[in-house]
Design a protein around this motif. Structure first.
Motif, PDB file in Angstrom:
ATOM      1  N   GLN A  63      69.744 -19.121 -48.234  1.00  0.00           N
ATOM      2  CA  GLN A  63      70.846 -20.021 -47.885  1.00  0.00           C
ATOM      3  C   GLN A  63      70.514 -21.383 -48.502  1.00  0.00           C
ATOM      4  OE1 GLN A  63      73.836 -19.754 -46.862  1.00  0.00           O
ATOM      5  NE2 GLN A  63      74.090 -20.268 -44.709  1.00  0.00           N
ATOM      6  N   TYR A 120      78.254 -20.320 -42.163  1.00  0.00           N
ATOM      7  CA  TYR A 120      78.031 -21.525 -41.355  1.00  0.00           C
ATOM      8  C   TYR A 120      79.277 -21.831 -40.535  1.00  0.00           C
ATOM      9  CZ  TYR A 120      76.804 -26.381 -40.301  1.00  0.00           C
ATOM     10  OH  TYR A 120      76.529 -27.561 -39.668  1.00  0.00           O
ATOM     11  N   ASP A 121      79.108 -22.453 -39.368  1.00  0.00           N
ATOM     12  CA  ASP A 121      80.237 -22.703 -38.473  1.00  0.00           C
ATOM     13  C   ASP A 121      80.807 -24.115 -38.565  1.00  0.00           C
ATOM     14  OD1 ASP A 121      78.169 -24.096 -37.309  1.00  0.00           O
ATOM     15  OD2 ASP A 121      78.413 -23.232 -35.307  1.00  0.00           O
ATOM     16  N   THR A 165      75.571 -12.916 -50.516  1.00  0.00           N
ATOM     17  CA  THR A 165      76.783 -13.149 -49.726  1.00  0.00           C
ATOM     18  C   THR A 165      78.007 -12.894 -50.602  1.00  0.00           C
ATOM     19  OG1 THR A 165      77.096 -15.478 -50.338  1.00  0.00           O
ATOM     20  CG2 THR A 165      75.560 -15.017 -48.515  1.00  0.00           C
ATOM     21  N   HIS A 169      79.907 -14.975 -51.593  1.00  0.00           N
ATOM     22  CA  HIS A 169      80.056 -16.086 -52.534  1.00  0.00           C
ATOM     23  C   HIS A 169      79.749 -15.661 -53.965  1.00  0.00           C
ATOM     24  CE1 HIS A 169      79.748 -19.468 -49.365  1.00  0.00           C
ATOM     25  NE2 HIS A 169      80.987 -19.358 -49.781  1.00  0.00           N
ATOM     26  N   TYR A 213      77.321 -19.973 -46.680  1.00  0.00           N
ATOM     27  CA  TYR A 213      78.063 -18.818 -46.199  1.00  0.00           C
ATOM     28  C   TYR A 213      77.709 -18.516 -44.744  1.00  0.00           C
ATOM     29  CZ  TYR A 213      80.146 -14.297 -45.643  1.00  0.00           C
ATOM     30  OH  TYR A 213      80.912 -13.266 -45.173  1.00  0.00           O
ATOM     31  N   LYS A 250      80.553 -24.883 -44.787  1.00  0.00           N
ATOM     32  CA  LYS A 250      80.882 -23.544 -45.284  1.00  0.00           C
ATOM     33  C   LYS A 250      81.746 -23.672 -46.539  1.00  0.00           C
ATOM     34  CE  LYS A 250      84.940 -22.966 -42.348  1.00  0.00           C
ATOM     35  NZ  LYS A 250      85.475 -22.307 -41.164  1.00  0.00           N
TER      36      LYS A 250
END
Length: 149
Positions: A105, A21-22, A83, A85, A19, A26
């Motif tokens: 994470q 992440y670029d 998150t 999620h 969650y 992701k």
């Protein structure tokens, strides 16, 4: 007697998503993880012990890692419970999927810290966790060493 390191390798399939992440990670995706567990200790010197000459029976090490890591994470999807999620996790669980919610994470780096903590708690007092290697792909892995921690 000398300290000896022994290593046992394990494999399991796990899905996850990162969650915030670029990049592509992701998105929900999975890996065929390979985990190498190395412990250190002195071989048993008591000739009357059925495990004479062993640091730890590979079967005993396998039992610990299978119960606490492999059987838990294999074919599961891991999400950070802190998150959004968590909503996806609930939907998947409602549909019968095996989901693990963690408070970190779910990167290889954070998973290996979690695994080290779990394994250390289960080892006999005379055996120390020396290192872990968690391979996520053929070319990417994280390592944990007791000497660094």
């Amino acid at each position: 007697m000398a300290n000896i390191r022994i290593t046992k390798q394990f494999s399991f399939e796990t899905g996850h998503a990162l969650y915030g992440y670029d990049g592509k990670c992701k998105n929900v995706h999975g890996h065929s993880y390979k985990l190498s567990v190395t412990v250190i200790g002195e071989p048993i010197s008591d000739t009357s012990n059925v495990k004479y000459g062993m640091v730890i029976d590979f079967g005993d090490l396998k039992k610990i890692v299978k119960e606490d890591i492999v059987d838990v994470f294999d074919h599961a999807t891991v999400f950070n419970k802190n998150t959004p999620h968590v909503e996806l996790a609930k939907e998947l669980q409602d549909r019968g999927h095996h989901v693990i919610l963690v408070d970190y994470q779910p990167t290889s780096e954070m998973m290996i810290i979690d695994f080290a903590s779990k394994i250390k708690k289960r080892l006999p007092g005379n055996i120390k966790l020396h290192s872990l290697k968690l391979q996520e792909t053929d070319t990417s892995f994280a390592e944990w060493h007791a000497s660094d921690n």
